[in-house]
Design an enzyme around this catalytic site. Structure first.
Site, PDB file in Angstrom:
ATOM      1  N   GLU A 114     -26.173 -12.425   9.433  1.00 40.24           N
ATOM      2  CA  GLU A 114     -27.484 -13.401   8.853  1.00 40.24           C
ATOM      3  C   GLU A 114     -27.906 -14.825   8.597  1.00 40.24           C
ATOM      4  O   GLU A 114     -27.360 -15.568   8.374  1.00 40.24           O
ATOM      5  CB  GLU A 114     -27.618 -12.404   7.503  1.00 40.24           C
ATOM      6  CG  GLU A 114     -27.750 -10.789   7.928  1.00 40.24           C
ATOM      7  CD  GLU A 114     -27.394 -10.998   6.084  1.00 40.24           C
ATOM      8  OE1 GLU A 114     -28.056  -9.285   6.239  1.00 40.24           O
ATOM      9  OE2 GLU A 114     -28.268 -10.777   5.034  1.00 40.24           O
ATOM     10  N   CYS A 124     -31.143 -20.738   5.616  1.00 40.39           N
ATOM     11  CA  CYS A 124     -30.304 -20.321   5.152  1.00 40.39           C
ATOM     12  C   CYS A 124     -28.875 -19.871   6.450  1.00 40.39           C
ATOM     13  O   CYS A 124     -29.168 -19.157   6.507  1.00 40.39           O
ATOM     14  CB  CYS A 124     -30.166 -19.985   4.469  1.00 40.39           C
ATOM     15  SG  CYS A 124     -29.236 -18.970   2.866  1.00 40.39           S
ATOM     16  N   CYS A 130     -17.536 -12.194   3.978  1.00 37.59           N
ATOM     17  CA  CYS A 130     -17.037 -12.376   3.117  1.00 37.59           C
ATOM     18  C   CYS A 130     -15.903 -12.486   2.079  1.00 37.59           C
ATOM     19  O   CYS A 130     -15.622 -11.335   1.917  1.00 37.59           O
ATOM     20  CB  CYS A 130     -17.638 -13.076   2.204  1.00 37.59           C
ATOM     21  SG  CYS A 130     -17.047 -15.022   0.679  1.00 37.59           S
ATOM     22  N   CYS A 169     -17.580 -11.135  -4.452  1.00 29.94           N
ATOM     23  CA  CYS A 169     -17.685 -11.903  -6.114  1.00 29.94           C
ATOM     24  C   CYS A 169     -18.661 -10.509  -6.489  1.00 29.94           C
ATOM     25  O   CYS A 169     -19.241  -9.433  -5.273  1.00 29.94           O
ATOM     26  CB  CYS A 169     -18.968 -12.736  -5.995  1.00 29.94           C
ATOM     27  SG  CYS A 169     -18.086 -14.245  -5.711  1.00 29.94           S
ATOM     28  N   CYS A 219     -22.265  -9.494  -4.343  1.00 34.14           N
ATOM     29  CA  CYS A 219     -23.200 -10.091  -3.777  1.00 34.14           C
ATOM     30  C   CYS A 219     -23.035  -9.248  -2.425  1.00 34.14           C
ATOM     31  O   CYS A 219     -20.966  -8.147  -2.554  1.00 34.14           O
ATOM     32  CB  CYS A 219     -22.033 -10.994  -3.250  1.00 34.14           C
ATOM     33  SG  CYS A 219     -22.524 -11.733  -2.181  1.00 34.14           S
ATOM     34  N   CYS A 231     -28.156 -11.617   0.438  1.00 36.06           N
ATOM     35  CA  CYS A 231     -27.791 -12.018   1.290  1.00 36.06           C
ATOM     36  C   CYS A 231     -26.638 -10.763   2.070  1.00 36.06           C
ATOM     37  O   CYS A 231     -25.608 -10.789   1.012  1.00 36.06           O
ATOM     38  CB  CYS A 231     -26.521 -13.589   1.028  1.00 36.06           C
ATOM     39  SG  CYS A 231     -26.061 -13.905   3.109  1.00 36.06           S
TER      40      CYS A 231
END
Length: 418
Positions: free
Chosen positions: A136, A154, A161, A165, A168, A382
């Site tokens: 993205e 961004c 990832c 987290c 997220c 995100c």
């Protein structure tokens, strides 16, 4: 990390090429020698034009038997005209174009898989990379009182990832690989194309942890600054915190902002929100941020996602203020009200709680801002859009697997047991 709540290498397809009798020295210092007979040659590992500097492109032209000004032409075609395919390089000789293609060189631009536009003008793009992975990038337009438009891109630094987290969406989709420098740069070019406007600001706050891919992030930063012509002070590099990497970033003395995704005023609470925090004590993070400020004279921005009933109490604000005062000046707090995502019990705090948290920080002389929520109707958090298309999450790595690249490996005395 998420955009509005903050939160490998791809080997190009080998091309068989029939070459004439000559020796070609590629800019990566690899030598390909052909004979008078037809020979199949494999392209070098780094055969992507996008991301190369003007000097590197000039050398490439010389290595192919061309005059150096042909490299300047390549630079113009890549970064000014934004040409996406070598066969469209009409300004350079056909023979040169053919040799580049036969040697396996490509521009390095990917296609846009899908896009979503929010009512406020925010546009999220889903880019399909050469290995069919999806990543993205988001364009955020803001018009000031004078009518001038600031366009922020961004960008993602990883496919997924590994830090996961708890709030997220990117982490919930799993992790695949690091992005190469040109795959980061092309995100900015894609945003410029869809908006038909220049990107003025770049934030490394999309999918992934930039510090786990610092080598390629720095390469993209250089290209965006020198070749795409975006000022260093207009760029921000975000991190949730990876041991020994803030120090490494500081050594480059960039004039860009460091954004640390803090999300909690103490270690215990931070570990609940950010599992990887177990490997990086808060005291060590704050020391590294202080050193970054002294090394670069650039203030550090602390990103703090407000989660209703978790970290948004006024007592948390008091504790946060005490923490920042303890470690000196040069700090700014950016409050981000949680952007709801599927599969989590976290909730967005009420406006009253946000205002009280902000007021408490300001009363203790902490510079603070509250991020305006953008694009809620465009899967703005995100990872959300990517997860809609990638229904099966990628494998989740263990905390032991989450380490920087070898050249940024932890020093023995800096290693912290989980």
């Amino acid at each position: 990390m998420a955009l509005l709540q903050f939160m490998c290498s791809v080997t190009p397809l080998a091309r068989a090429a029939t070459t004439r009798s000559r020796a070609i020295i590629i800019s990566s210092s690899r030598t390909i020698t052909t004979t008078t007979t037809k020979t199949k040659i494999s392209p070098p590992d780094s055969n992507v034009l996008l991301g190369m500097s003007e000097e590197q492109l000039q050398q490439l032209a010389i290595d192919f038997g061309q005059q150096s000004y042909r490299g300047k032409q390549l630079h113009h075609l890549l970064y000014k005209r934004r040409v996406k395919d070598i066969h469209e390089f009409s300004q350079v000789p056909l023979a040169f174009r053919t040799e580049l293609q036969e040697a396996g060189w490509v521009v390095g631009r990917s296609s846009v898989h899908s896009s979503v536009t929010a009512a406020d003008g925010t546009i999220k793009l889903l880019i399909k990379l050469e290995d069919n992975r999806l990543v993205e990038t988001v364009g955020i337009p803001v018009t000031d009182d004078k009518g001038s438009v600031r366009l922020t891109a961004c960008v993602s630094s990883q496919v997924g990832c590994p830090l996961r987290c708890s709030f997220c969406a990117t982490g919930k989709g799993g992790f695949s690989r690091n992005l190469k420098g040109h795959e980061i740069v092309e995100q900015v070019l894609a945003i410029e194309e869809v908006f038909n406007n220049r990107v003025t600001n770049v934030v490394f706050m999309g999918m992934g942890e930039p510090m786990l891919n610092l080598k390629e992030v720095l390469a993209a930063h250089r290209c965006l600054n020198k070749d795409v012509q975006i000022g260093q002070r207009m760029m921000t590099i975000s991190t949730v915190g990876v041991p020994n990497t803030i120090k490494k970033l500081a050594s480059h003395k960039l004039q860009s902002t460091l954004a640390l995704s803090l999300h909690a005023p103490n270690q215990k609470l931070r570990e609940k929100i950010v599992p990887s925090a177990k490997a990086y004590p808060l005291e060590a993070i704050m020391k590294d941020c202080r050193d970054y400020f002294h090394e670069t004279s650039r203030r550090v921005s602390f990103e703090y996602t407000l989660l209703a009933g978790v970290n948004d109490d006024v007592e948390h604000a008091k504790e946060l203020a005490e923490l920042l005062h303890q470690w000196g000046p040069g700090y700014h707090v950016n409050l981000i009200p949680f952007n709801p995502i599927d599969g989590t019990e976290y909730k967005r705090p009420y406006r009253k709680a946000i205002n009280m948290f902000q007021s408490m920080l300001e009363s203790r002389k902490i510079t603070v801002s509250v991020r305006q929520t953008r694009g809620l109707d465009a899967s703005a958090a995100c990872g959300q859009l990517r997860n809609e298309f990638q229904k099966v999450p990628l494998a989740a790595p263990s905390i032991e697997d989450i380490q920087p690249e070898p050249e940024f490996a932890l020093e023995p005395e800096a290693a912290v047991a989980c």
